[in-house]
Design a protein around this motif. Sequence first.
Motif, PDB file in Angstrom:
ATOM      1  N   GLY A   1     -32.291   7.918  23.135  1.00  0.00           N
ATOM      2  CA  GLY A   1     -31.732   7.559  21.889  1.00  0.00           C
ATOM      3  C   GLY A   1     -30.957   8.691  21.231  1.00  0.00           C
ATOM      4  N   GLU A   2     -31.169   8.819  19.966  1.00  0.00           N
ATOM      5  CA  GLU A   2     -30.448   9.796  19.151  1.00  0.00           C
ATOM      6  C   GLU A   2     -30.723  11.234  19.596  1.00  0.00           C
ATOM      7  OE1 GLU A   2     -27.994  11.403  16.188  1.00  0.00           O
ATOM      8  OE2 GLU A   2     -28.097   9.424  17.114  1.00  0.00           O
ATOM      9  N   ASN A   3     -31.995  11.545  19.922  1.00  0.00           N
ATOM     10  CA  ASN A   3     -32.327  12.907  20.359  1.00  0.00           C
ATOM     11  C   ASN A   3     -31.596  13.274  21.643  1.00  0.00           C
ATOM     12  OD1 ASN A   3     -34.006  13.389  18.201  1.00  0.00           O
ATOM     13  ND2 ASN A   3     -35.859  12.776  19.294  1.00  0.00           N
ATOM     14  N   TYR A   4     -31.553  12.335  22.594  1.00  0.00           N
ATOM     15  CA  TYR A   4     -30.849  12.608  23.846  1.00  0.00           C
ATOM     16  C   TYR A   4     -29.364  12.836  23.588  1.00  0.00           C
ATOM     17  CZ  TYR A   4     -28.961  12.271  28.480  1.00  0.00           C
ATOM     18  OH  TYR A   4     -28.285  12.555  29.640  1.00  0.00           O
ATOM     19  N   GLU A  20     -23.425  13.434  28.402  1.00  0.00           N
ATOM     20  CA  GLU A  20     -22.892  12.660  27.283  1.00  0.00           C
ATOM     21  C   GLU A  20     -22.622  11.210  27.680  1.00  0.00           C
ATOM     22  OE1 GLU A  20     -20.490  15.848  24.640  1.00  0.00           O
ATOM     23  OE2 GLU A  20     -19.707  15.501  26.653  1.00  0.00           O
ATOM     24  N   HIS A  21     -22.312  10.964  28.938  1.00  0.00           N
ATOM     25  CA  HIS A  21     -22.032   9.605  29.398  1.00  0.00           C
ATOM     26  C   HIS A  21     -23.310   8.771  29.532  1.00  0.00           C
ATOM     27  CE1 HIS A  21     -17.837  10.490  30.301  1.00  0.00           C
ATOM     28  NE2 HIS A  21     -18.262  11.647  30.745  1.00  0.00           N
ATOM     29  N   TYR A  22     -24.463   9.444  29.580  1.00  0.00           N
ATOM     30  CA  TYR A  22     -25.714   8.751  29.828  1.00  0.00           C
ATOM     31  C   TYR A  22     -26.487   8.422  28.555  1.00  0.00           C
ATOM     32  CZ  TYR A  22     -24.717  10.575  34.479  1.00  0.00           C
ATOM     33  OH  TYR A  22     -24.123  10.893  35.669  1.00  0.00           O
ATOM     34  N   TRP A  30     -21.247   1.628  31.631  1.00  0.00           N
ATOM     35  CA  TRP A  30     -22.453   1.412  32.417  1.00  0.00           C
ATOM     36  C   TRP A  30     -23.544   0.849  31.539  1.00  0.00           C
ATOM     37  CZ3 TRP A  30     -20.143   6.453  32.697  1.00  0.00           C
ATOM     38  CH2 TRP A  30     -19.237   6.558  33.757  1.00  0.00           C
ATOM     39  N   ASN A  31     -24.410  -0.005  32.127  1.00  0.00           N
ATOM     40  CA  ASN A  31     -25.442  -0.648  31.326  1.00  0.00           C
ATOM     41  C   ASN A  31     -26.579   0.313  30.995  1.00  0.00           C
ATOM     42  OD1 ASN A  31     -27.499  -0.672  33.346  1.00  0.00           O
ATOM     43  ND2 ASN A  31     -26.617  -2.502  34.263  1.00  0.00           N
ATOM     44  N   SER A  32     -27.441  -0.094  30.089  1.00  0.00           N
ATOM     45  CA  SER A  32     -28.498   0.785  29.587  1.00  0.00           C
ATOM     46  C   SER A  32     -29.525   1.122  30.665  1.00  0.00           C
ATOM     47  CB  SER A  32     -29.178   0.168  28.370  1.00  0.00           C
ATOM     48  OG  SER A  32     -29.761  -1.068  28.713  1.00  0.00           O
ATOM     49  N   THR A  33     -29.801   0.211  31.598  1.00  0.00           N
ATOM     50  CA  THR A  33     -30.739   0.501  32.687  1.00  0.00           C
ATOM     51  C   THR A  33     -30.214   1.620  33.563  1.00  0.00           C
ATOM     52  OG1 THR A  33     -31.494  -1.789  32.684  1.00  0.00           O
ATOM     53  CG2 THR A  33     -31.972  -0.482  34.658  1.00  0.00           C
ATOM     54  N   TRP A  34     -28.927   1.544  33.904  1.00  0.00           N
ATOM     55  CA  TRP A  34     -28.298   2.576  34.729  1.00  0.00           C
ATOM     56  C   TRP A  34     -28.343   3.925  34.008  1.00  0.00           C
ATOM     57  CZ3 TRP A  34     -24.243   5.944  34.330  1.00  0.00           C
ATOM     58  CH2 TRP A  34     -23.801   6.515  35.522  1.00  0.00           C
ATOM     59  N   GLN A  37     -31.825   5.415  34.122  1.00  0.00           N
ATOM     60  CA  GLN A  37     -32.122   6.002  35.426  1.00  0.00           C
ATOM     61  C   GLN A  37     -31.503   7.390  35.553  1.00  0.00           C
ATOM     62  OE1 GLN A  37     -30.510   2.860  37.819  1.00  0.00           O
ATOM     63  NE2 GLN A  37     -32.502   1.931  38.182  1.00  0.00           N
ATOM     64  N   ARG A  38     -30.266   7.548  35.091  1.00  0.00           N
ATOM     65  CA  ARG A  38     -29.616   8.858  35.162  1.00  0.00           C
ATOM     66  C   ARG A  38     -30.328   9.878  34.277  1.00  0.00           C
ATOM     67  NH1 ARG A  38     -27.881   5.417  37.789  1.00  0.00           N
ATOM     68  NH2 ARG A  38     -29.644   6.202  38.917  1.00  0.00           N
ATOM     69  N   ARG A  39     -30.785   9.450  33.082  1.00  0.00           N
ATOM     70  CA  ARG A  39     -31.519  10.359  32.209  1.00  0.00           C
ATOM     71  C   ARG A  39     -32.830  10.774  32.854  1.00  0.00           C
ATOM     72  NH1 ARG A  39     -29.811   6.550  28.380  1.00  0.00           N
ATOM     73  NH2 ARG A  39     -31.935   5.756  28.134  1.00  0.00           N
ATOM     74  N   ARG A  40     -33.492   9.836  33.512  1.00  0.00           N
ATOM     75  CA  ARG A  40     -34.754  10.153  34.205  1.00  0.00           C
ATOM     76  C   ARG A  40     -34.501  11.185  35.303  1.00  0.00           C
ATOM     77  NH1 ARG A  40     -39.869   8.896  35.333  1.00  0.00           N
ATOM     78  NH2 ARG A  40     -40.541   8.833  37.495  1.00  0.00           N
ATOM     79  N   GLU A  41     -33.443  11.017  36.066  1.00  0.00           N
ATOM     80  CA  GLU A  41     -33.121  11.986  37.114  1.00  0.00           C
ATOM     81  C   GLU A  41     -32.873  13.360  36.506  1.00  0.00           C
ATOM     82  OE1 GLU A  41     -29.879  10.446  39.392  1.00  0.00           O
ATOM     83  OE2 GLU A  41     -31.025   8.667  39.973  1.00  0.00           O
ATOM     84  N   TYR A  42     -32.196  13.402  35.379  1.00  0.00           N
ATOM     85  CA  TYR A  42     -31.918  14.676  34.724  1.00  0.00           C
ATOM     86  C   TYR A  42     -33.228  15.348  34.316  1.00  0.00           C
ATOM     87  CZ  TYR A  42     -30.320  18.173  31.478  1.00  0.00           C
ATOM     88  OH  TYR A  42     -30.108  19.362  30.847  1.00  0.00           O
ATOM     89  N   VAL A  43     -34.118  14.590  33.705  1.00  0.00           N
ATOM     90  CA  VAL A  43     -35.402  15.161  33.290  1.00  0.00           C
ATOM     91  C   VAL A  43     -36.179  15.638  34.515  1.00  0.00           C
ATOM     92  CG1 VAL A  43     -37.640  14.614  32.241  1.00  0.00           C
ATOM     93  CG2 VAL A  43     -35.522  13.871  31.140  1.00  0.00           C
ATOM     94  N   CYS A  44     -36.178  14.864  35.583  1.00  0.00           N
ATOM     95  CA  CYS A  44     -36.849  15.286  36.817  1.00  0.00           C
ATOM     96  C   CYS A  44     -36.269  16.605  37.319  1.00  0.00           C
ATOM     97  CB  CYS A  44     -36.712  14.221  37.901  1.00  0.00           C
ATOM     98  SG  CYS A  44     -37.668  12.723  37.594  1.00  0.00           S
ATOM     99  N   ALA A  45     -34.971  16.729  37.300  1.00  0.00           N
ATOM    100  CA  ALA A  45     -34.323  17.947  37.777  1.00  0.00           C
ATOM    101  C   ALA A  45     -34.682  19.152  36.918  1.00  0.00           C
ATOM    102  CB  ALA A  45     -32.807  17.762  37.802  1.00  0.00           C
TER     103      ALA A  45
END
Length: 132
Positions: A1-4, A20-22, A30-34, A37-45
């Motif tokens: 959300g806003e924090n991200y 910024e695109h995510y 791109w839809n919110s599910t996609w 998923q990209r934000r989750r990958e970023y946090v994992c990294a």
Amino acid sequence: GENYRKYASWYATGYPNELEHYSLEGNTTWNSTWKQQRRREYVCAMVIQTAAEFARCAGLSTWQLPSLMEDIDRLILGRLLAWAMRSQTPTAKKILQMANRGEWEELLSLFRGLVRWSLQQGKPLESILLTF
């Protein structure tokens, strides 16, 4: 959300970046599910130390790239394969077929420039390869 969204805009202090695109706001390509998923990958990294741990965290497959390959080429192939595993496009399917056959040099010759451009511009690889 806003924090991200705030974090993504701060992350590179004005330099264009993929984060910024995510965010949920703004880009509606791109839809919110996609995006999630990209934000989750970023946090994992950010918190994972090895490629295998990252793949488990992000729910991705791992690839055995040649160990003698240049680091930049390993990065390029990693980004390309990560995109291909999440996409349903004919280009993605072809990339995965080539990877399964170990055609690393061919993949680099076809996509090195596009992936480098994506990295340099801070634009998601998806925005380039969806039109390829």
